[in-house]
Scaffold this active site. Structure first.
Site, mmCIF file in Angstrom:
data_model
loop_
_atom_site.group_PDB
_atom_site.id
_atom_site.type_symbol
_atom_site.label_atom_id
_atom_site.label_comp_id
_atom_site.label_asym_id
_atom_site.label_seq_id
_atom_site.Cartn_x
_atom_site.Cartn_y
_atom_site.Cartn_z
ATOM 1 N N GLU A 1 -6.141 2.430 -5.828
ATOM 2 C CA GLU A 1 -5.176 3.515 -5.700
ATOM 3 C C GLU A 1 -4.099 3.187 -4.672
ATOM 4 O OE1 GLU A 1 -7.975 7.158 -7.296
ATOM 5 O OE2 GLU A 1 -7.611 7.048 -5.141
ATOM 6 N N CYS B 1 -5.436 10.771 3.554
ATOM 7 C CA CYS B 1 -6.168 9.755 4.306
ATOM 8 C C CYS B 1 -7.674 9.926 4.117
ATOM 9 C CB CYS B 1 -5.808 9.877 5.786
ATOM 10 S SG CYS B 1 -6.668 8.712 6.844
#
Length: 390
Positions: free
Chosen positions: A111, A361
């Site tokens: 990703e 994150c």
């Protein structure tokens, strides 16, 4: 790739029964290797500069579109080389403008995240398929580990994103200004491929980014960090996440091998060699409710970092299924931040971006064929499993 062997093939070469040799992906080559490639083809080294400009300045992957390259050379290139970046398997767009791409790398996916802001656009890039470090608060770490990404699969993430964003100028998307090696994987465990990829990001014939706009984040592979400092100068961020070894041993297991003192010593050595960091490192600290976010932890962190020039980036933890943590409340983060500022530290609380598409994150997962068998071990032990693992 240190040695490049090219068998020149001419456009009118006679066909043969043996299978054609595998084409060289030019995205795997930095400028030195690209020049070597063209010299072995019997061409002048400057051809490398021409081709790199087409590849990286114009996101061109079609030799026939390279109009300042003569037709004979274009024909030869089509026979021995290719420009192949990972393809987009899935695209997701957040309500805040963040875009996440699942990119196909062989039979798996990694990703990549594009994060636009008013004054910049940051691309978060992966370095491995999965991650071997097993940080307890990170979704990627729960997927296990399969392999390192090739140079072409790392720089190819930047190339693919730049091509997509460039094609969408009418939408007002900002071109990529910053790259952070903060996606899936530990970059320092793939230095062989990460360094050439970052060199292409910095190269004027590559993406031409400033060394202050390319950031590598590490959890603390000390020997590799020392090697990095002898090889390339980029901005450095460190995934510290704890104020002492007791907590860090539990949530960042590599600390059991390279403890905080060893890690920060290596960081200071890097800063002595680096111009990109302007004398200080970015310390990343994920805020885990009642784990590492108390005022006593803030005082411990200030003492821990007193000899390391830094700014501190507090990161509200981003949840994923099966994780045994909670996100610190805003009030706890605020108190923690104020303690650090009283010591004179520059403190930034990171704004969460893309969490509605699992792009924030610690949330990147991709599709990983786990060579470590981590999921099976967790099943056997009766431990909770991230639903994205199965």
């Amino acid at each position: 790739m240190s040695d490049i062997h090219v068998t020149p093939v001419f456009a009118d070469a006679a066909p043969c029964a043996s299978p054609a040799p595998e084409k060289i992906n030019l995205l795997d080559l930095d400028r030195r290797q690209m020049r070597e490639f063209f010299v072995q083809m019997g061409e002048k080294p400057f051809r490398a500069d021409q081709i790199m400009k087409w590849i990286y300045h114009y996101c061109c992957d079609d030799f026939d579109a390279m109009t300042d390259i003569n037709k004979v050379l274009r024909a030869r290139l089509k026979q021995v080389a290719e420009i192949r970046a990972p393809e987009v398997a899935v695209e997701q767009r957040s309500s805040d403008g963040t875009i996440k791409w699942a990119l196909q790398v062989g039979d798996q996916r990694v990703e990549t995240v594009y994060i636009p802001e008013d004054d910049r656009a940051t691309l978060c890039v992966s370095s491995q398929v999965g991650c071997a470090l097993e940080c307890k608060f990170c979704s990627t770490a729960q997927q296990g580990f399969n392999r390192n990404l090739r140079v072409s699969e790392i720089i190819g993430q930047v190339w693919r994103a730049a091509k997509i964003i460039g094609a969408q100028k009418v939408t007002g998307n900002r071109p990529i200004t910053n790259v952070v090696m903060m996606g899936m994987g530990e970059p320092l465990l793939n230095l062989t491929n990460v360094i050439p990829a970052m060199e292409i990001m910095l190269d004027d014939f590559g993406f031409g980014l400033s060394k202050r706009r390319v950031t590598l984040s590490t959890s603390g592979v000390v020997p590799a960090l020392d090697k990095l400092g002898d090889t390339i100068d980029v901005a450095l961020a460190i995934s510290l996440h704890a104020p002492n070894d007791t907590i860090r041993d539990e949530i960042v297991p590599i600390n059991r091998k390279y403890n905080i003192d060893m890690f920060l010593g290596s960081v200071r050595r890097y800063l002595e060699k680096s111009n990109a960091n302007q004398g200080r490192v970015t310390v990343e600290y994920v805020m885990l409710d009642h784990i590492n976010d108390g005022t006593e932890h803030a005082h411990q962190l200030a003492e821990c970092l007193k000899d390391t020039p830094c700014k501190i980036n507090l990161i509200p933890w981003n949840p994923f299924p099966g994780a045994p943590f909670g996100r610190s409340s805003n009030s706890r983060i605020d108190r923690f931040s104020k303690v650090l500022m009283e010591y004179g530290f520059t403190v930034i609380v990171r704004k969460t971006r893309g969490d509605d598409i699992d792009a924030a994150c610690g949330q990147l997962a991709g599709e990983v064929i786990d060579r470590t068998k981590r999921t099976l071990k967790k099943q056997a032990a009766g431990e909770p499993i991230n639903v994205r693992e199965v």
